[in-house]
Design a protein around this motif. Structure first.
Motif, PDB file in Angstrom:
ATOM      1  N   GLU A   1       3.410   7.657   2.273  1.00 53.93           N
ATOM      2  CA  GLU A   1       2.410   8.657   1.872  1.00 53.93           C
ATOM      3  C   GLU A   1       3.017   9.827   1.096  1.00 53.93           C
ATOM      4  O   GLU A   1       2.306  10.767   0.743  1.00 53.93           O
ATOM      5  CB  GLU A   1       1.683   9.196   3.112  1.00 53.93           C
ATOM      6  CG  GLU A   1       0.895   8.144   3.880  1.00 53.93           C
ATOM      7  CD  GLU A   1      -0.267   7.580   3.082  1.00 53.93           C
ATOM      8  OE1 GLU A   1      -0.953   8.342   2.361  1.00 53.93           O
ATOM      9  OE2 GLU A   1      -0.485   6.359   3.164  1.00 53.93           O
TER      10      GLU A   1
ATOM     11  N   LYS B   1      -0.097   3.429  -4.845  1.00 53.55           N
ATOM     12  CA  LYS B   1      -0.921   4.630  -5.013  1.00 53.55           C
ATOM     13  C   LYS B   1      -0.747   5.219  -6.414  1.00 53.55           C
ATOM     14  O   LYS B   1      -1.709   5.652  -7.046  1.00 53.55           O
ATOM     15  CB  LYS B   1      -0.573   5.655  -3.933  1.00 53.55           C
ATOM     16  CG  LYS B   1      -1.040   5.245  -2.548  1.00 53.55           C
ATOM     17  CD  LYS B   1      -0.530   6.223  -1.488  1.00 53.55           C
ATOM     18  CE  LYS B   1      -0.995   5.875  -0.101  1.00 53.55           C
ATOM     19  NZ  LYS B   1      -0.610   4.563   0.383  1.00 53.55           N
TER      20      LYS B   1
ATOM     21  N   VAL C   1       1.211  11.251  -2.154  1.00 53.44           N
ATOM     22  CA  VAL C   1      -0.122  11.846  -2.064  1.00 53.44           C
ATOM     23  C   VAL C   1      -0.038  13.360  -2.291  1.00 53.44           C
ATOM     24  O   VAL C   1       0.736  14.057  -1.650  1.00 53.44           O
ATOM     25  CB  VAL C   1      -0.768  11.540  -0.692  1.00 53.44           C
ATOM     26  CG1 VAL C   1      -2.109  12.249  -0.545  1.00 53.44           C
ATOM     27  CG2 VAL C   1      -0.934  10.033  -0.518  1.00 53.44           C
TER      28      VAL C   1
ATOM     29  N   HIS D   1       0.828  -1.212   0.000  1.00 55.84           N
ATOM     30  CA  HIS D   1       0.000   0.000   0.000  1.00 55.84           C
ATOM     31  C   HIS D   1       0.858   1.256   0.000  1.00 55.84           C
ATOM     32  O   HIS D   1       0.419   2.304   0.463  1.00 55.84           O
ATOM     33  CB  HIS D   1      -0.943  -0.014   1.206  1.00 55.84           C
ATOM     34  CG  HIS D   1      -1.769  -1.259   1.288  1.00 55.84           C
ATOM     35  ND1 HIS D   1      -2.790  -1.533   0.416  1.00 55.84           N
ATOM     36  CD2 HIS D   1      -1.683  -2.334   2.105  1.00 55.84           C
ATOM     37  CE1 HIS D   1      -3.317  -2.707   0.704  1.00 55.84           C
ATOM     38  NE2 HIS D   1      -2.656  -3.225   1.721  1.00 55.84           N
TER      39      HIS D   1
END
Length: 189
Positions: free
Chosen positions: A171, A29, A174, A24
């Motif tokens: 992350e 992403k 993002v 993940h």
């Protein structure tokens, strides 16, 4: 060369192969955004996460060159089917020491078994990495282009590539502008 609109009607099946050990993370992403664009463009998308598959190293036995069948009975058999059935092949990988992860490299080596049978495919590269700029991704791009060149006899081609630089933590990708580029690239296939 046929116009892009004509090619697009033929390229309706997209296979995304993800070579990150992080299921993940940034690569997932990035690939998901490409997939969203492809679906919005009318394509059918299938994703394979190599971290969830059992794939052995190529044995170098060349048995596959006599009939296109690898002697190993592992999860590559399903990947071979998917490679044959899809028009667009997306290789999504983090960059480790300027090139593929071991998960992706193992899978790429095993495609030796289907090299003579892949025809009229468009290959794309989505690569993520901690490097601060695309200049650090040159070896990865060269490797991708060299890989695709192995399949050129069958009308295969490199369709495009994108790099998400500065993406070490899960992350980090993002909100980066490259996510919009991934969506647009996916929609264009």
């Amino acid at each position: 060369t046929r116009p892009a609109a004509e090619r697009r009607t033929e390229m309706r099946k997209v296979l995304i192969i993800m070579g990150s050990p992080r299921r993940h993370g940034n690569t997932a992403k990035f690939a998901a955004e490409f997939a969203r664009g492809a679906r919005d463009g009318g394509a059918e998308v299938t994703a394979v996460t190599l971290a969830e598959k059992r794939i052995g190293d190529c044995l170098g036995c060349c048995a596959c060159q006599s009939g296109g069948r690898c002697v190993q009975k592992d999860d590559m058999q399903k990947i071979y089917e998917a490679l044959r059935e899809n028009d667009v092949i997306v290789l999504a990988s983090p960059v480790y020491f300027y090139t593929w992860t071991s998960l992706m490299k193992r899978m790429l080596d095993r495609t030796f078994a289907v090299e003579p049978f892949l025809r009229n495919k468009s290959f794309y590269l989505l690569a993520t990495g901690a490097a601060p700029e695309e200049a650090y991704m040159k070896t990865m791009l060269d490797s991708f282009q060299q890989y695709v060149s192995c399949f050129c006899a069958g009308g295969n081609r490199a369709g495009g590539w994108l790099f998400a630089c500065g993406t070490r933590e899960p992350e980090d990708i993002v909100g980066l502008p490259v996510m919009e580029k991934a969506y647009r690239l996916g929609k264009s296939v």
